[in-house]
Design a protein around this motif. Structure first.
Motif, PDB file in Angstrom:
ATOM      1  N   LYS A  39       4.811  -1.913   7.889  1.00  0.00           N
ATOM      2  CA  LYS A  39       6.142  -1.837   7.269  1.00  0.00           C
ATOM      3  C   LYS A  39       7.063  -1.092   8.231  1.00  0.00           C
ATOM      4  N   LYS A  40       8.267  -1.635   8.406  1.00  0.00           N
ATOM      5  CA  LYS A  40       9.218  -1.058   9.353  1.00  0.00           C
ATOM      6  C   LYS A  40      10.538  -0.756   8.652  1.00  0.00           C
ATOM      7  N   GLU A  44      11.404  -0.257   3.533  1.00  0.00           N
ATOM      8  CA  GLU A  44      10.020  -0.720   3.419  1.00  0.00           C
ATOM      9  C   GLU A  44       9.040   0.453   3.462  1.00  0.00           C
ATOM     10  N   CYS A  45       9.298   1.409   4.349  1.00  0.00           N
ATOM     11  CA  CYS A  45       8.400   2.559   4.496  1.00  0.00           C
ATOM     12  C   CYS A  45       8.425   3.442   3.250  1.00  0.00           C
ATOM     13  N   ALA A  48       6.399   1.758   0.522  1.00  0.00           N
ATOM     14  CA  ALA A  48       4.956   1.842   0.775  1.00  0.00           C
ATOM     15  C   ALA A  48       4.440   3.267   0.543  1.00  0.00           C
ATOM     16  N   THR A 119      -0.067   0.023   6.310  1.00  0.00           N
ATOM     17  CA  THR A 119      -0.720  -0.044   5.001  1.00  0.00           C
ATOM     18  C   THR A 119      -2.112  -0.654   5.119  1.00  0.00           C
TER      19      THR A 119
END
Length: 140
Positions: A39-40, A44-45, A48, A119
């Protein structure tokens, strides 16, 4: 037949050469990208990390936004996710596959990212073991 056996032994010795943490991180990020476990970016980070599905976080040292760093560090601390600091955001972006390459494979243009989260590591590799050993020594 004995020549083939000697060549295999030489190749194994060459692979045993010490791998740097940065090289190991590049390889692990590449494998995570292949296995759809990378995840970038902040959105997204953060998702997660909040879901507690993150296993490793990479944060760029040159990130100017202090609140951004504070949020990621807090989410990592809450979920007990180890953080690896990378010197530059463009370098982290290139490691995550956010770069255009020339015909010879060198980086032509890299997109900067301040955060990346793994992840799913994908398959076990020597690079993953080097990274886990590094994280273990950092934790103590």
């Amino acid at each position: 037949m004995s020549e083939t056996h000697e060549e295999v032994a030489i190749e194994e010795v060459e692979e045993e050469v010490q791998m740097s943490v940065l090289d190991a991180l590049k390889e692990v990020l590449k494998k995570a990208l292949i296995h759809d476990g990378l995840k970038k970016g902040l959105h997204e980070c953060a998702k997660a990390l909040d879901r507690r599905s993150a296993r490793l976080c990479c944060l760029a040292e040159d990130c100017e936004n202090a609140e951004y760093k504070k949020l990621i560090r807090a989410l990592c601390a809450e979920g007990e996710v180890p953080i690896i600091m990378v010197e530059k955001g463009k370098e982290l972006g290139a490691m995550c596959g956010l770069a255009k390459l020339d015909g010879d494979g060198s980086i032509k243009k890299a997109v900067r990212t301040s955060c990346a989260v793994i992840t799913e590591f994908g398959e076990d590799s020597r690079a993953l073991q080097v990274l886990k050993d590094y994280l273990e020594t950092q934790g103590n």
